[in-house]
Design a protein around this motif. Structure first.
Motif, PDB file in Angstrom:
ATOM      1  N   ARG A  25       9.888  48.345 -29.739  1.00 48.08           N
ATOM      2  CA  ARG A  25       9.359  49.672 -29.391  1.00 48.08           C
ATOM      3  C   ARG A  25       8.676  50.312 -30.607  1.00 48.08           C
ATOM      4  N   GLU A  26       9.306  50.188 -31.765  1.00 50.64           N
ATOM      5  CA  GLU A  26       8.736  50.741 -32.994  1.00 50.64           C
ATOM      6  C   GLU A  26       7.390  50.080 -33.308  1.00 50.64           C
ATOM      7  N   LEU A  27       7.337  48.771 -33.186  1.00 48.87           N
ATOM      8  CA  LEU A  27       6.100  48.037 -33.449  1.00 48.87           C
ATOM      9  C   LEU A  27       4.987  48.479 -32.497  1.00 48.87           C
ATOM     10  N   CYS A  28       5.313  48.614 -31.223  1.00 47.50           N
ATOM     11  CA  CYS A  28       4.320  49.060 -30.238  1.00 47.50           C
ATOM     12  C   CYS A  28       3.783  50.451 -30.581  1.00 47.50           C
ATOM     13  N   SER A  29       4.665  51.336 -31.007  1.00 47.46           N
ATOM     14  CA  SER A  29       4.222  52.676 -31.416  1.00 47.46           C
ATOM     15  C   SER A  29       3.323  52.603 -32.641  1.00 47.46           C
ATOM     16  N   ILE A  31       1.264  50.292 -33.458  1.00 51.11           N
ATOM     17  CA  ILE A  31      -0.090  49.814 -33.144  1.00 51.11           C
ATOM     18  C   ILE A  31      -0.826  50.750 -32.186  1.00 51.11           C
ATOM     19  N   GLY A  32      -0.244  51.916 -31.944  1.00 49.65           N
ATOM     20  CA  GLY A  32      -0.952  52.955 -31.207  1.00 49.65           C
ATOM     21  C   GLY A  32      -0.615  53.099 -29.747  1.00 49.65           C
ATOM     22  N   THR A  55      -7.533  43.502 -25.504  1.00 49.27           N
ATOM     23  CA  THR A  55      -7.358  44.052 -26.849  1.00 49.27           C
ATOM     24  C   THR A  55      -5.893  44.333 -27.120  1.00 49.27           C
ATOM     25  N   LEU A  56      -5.224  44.954 -26.149  1.00 47.88           N
ATOM     26  CA  LEU A  56      -3.799  45.275 -26.290  1.00 47.88           C
ATOM     27  C   LEU A  56      -2.963  44.001 -26.445  1.00 47.88           C
ATOM     28  N   GLU A  57      -3.266  42.988 -25.636  1.00 49.68           N
ATOM     29  CA  GLU A  57      -2.554  41.707 -25.732  1.00 49.68           C
ATOM     30  C   GLU A  57      -2.725  41.093 -27.116  1.00 49.68           C
TER      31      GLU A  57
END
Length: 182
Positions: A25-29, A31-32, A55-57
């Motif tokens: 979850r932290e990593l996803c946050s 990267i925006g 792009t998200l993938e």
């Protein structure tokens, strides 16, 4: 921002590709991605973003490789796509009766048009395979432990890596997309 689902393939399975969900979850946050929530330990993420799925993938795959050292296939679908996928379930009765034995399979690239037919030819013990709306649907009435419809067979016959989620998980992700349970 649009709500989306991201599915990671093969994390936290049998002690391999371990990624704690809090770290994910932290990593996803980082990267925006916005409004990030995860469901169970197998790489199910609901989030908000207006960027393109590919792009998200690519961004998440690269970030996971950099942070955790794992090459993990990642698929992203919009909330609208997820709704459409679930509405195309060819096994509604089985899904109601045994939600953990009906699987939704999504491939990294477009499915081979004959994937379900080839899988059905390998199926045993009343297993069923159908292809709808760009997805594979599998029903394992006796469970998948002894099935010939293995992840390797799915990948080969689909033409690219496939990740699966059972009906129960698919429904939970739908709830999360709508805001319940996130």
């Amino acid at each position: 921002m649009n709500r989306r689902v991201a599915l990671l393939r093969g994390i936290n399975v049998g002690g391999h590709n371990r990624i704690p969900m809090a770290d994910l979850r932290e990593l996803c946050s980082e990267i925006g991605w916005g409004e990030v929530a995860t469901y169970i330990q197998s790489g199910n993420i609901v989030f908000a973003s207006d960027r393109e799925a590919r792009t998200l993938e690519d961004e998440l795959q690269a970030a996971i490789r950099d942070r955790f050292g794992h090459d993990v296939h990642t698929l992203v679908r919009t909330g609208r796509e997820w709704t459409s996928l679930l509405s195309s379930n060819p096994f509604p009765e089985a899904s109601e009766a045994e939600a953990n034995r009906v699987m939704l399979g999504l491939s990294k690239a477009p499915l081979d048009p004959r994937a379900a037919e080839a899988l059905q030819a390998r199926a045993t013990a009343d297993e069923r395979a159908e292809q709808r709306n760009g997805a594979l649907w599998l029903h394992f009435p006796n469970g998948s432990a002894r099935s010939k419809l293995t992840p390797v067979a799915l990948d080969r016959l689909a033409g690219s890596p496939v990740t699966t989620r059972n009906w129960r998980t698919a429904l939970k992700l739908m709830e999360m997309l709508k805001g319940a349970g996130s």
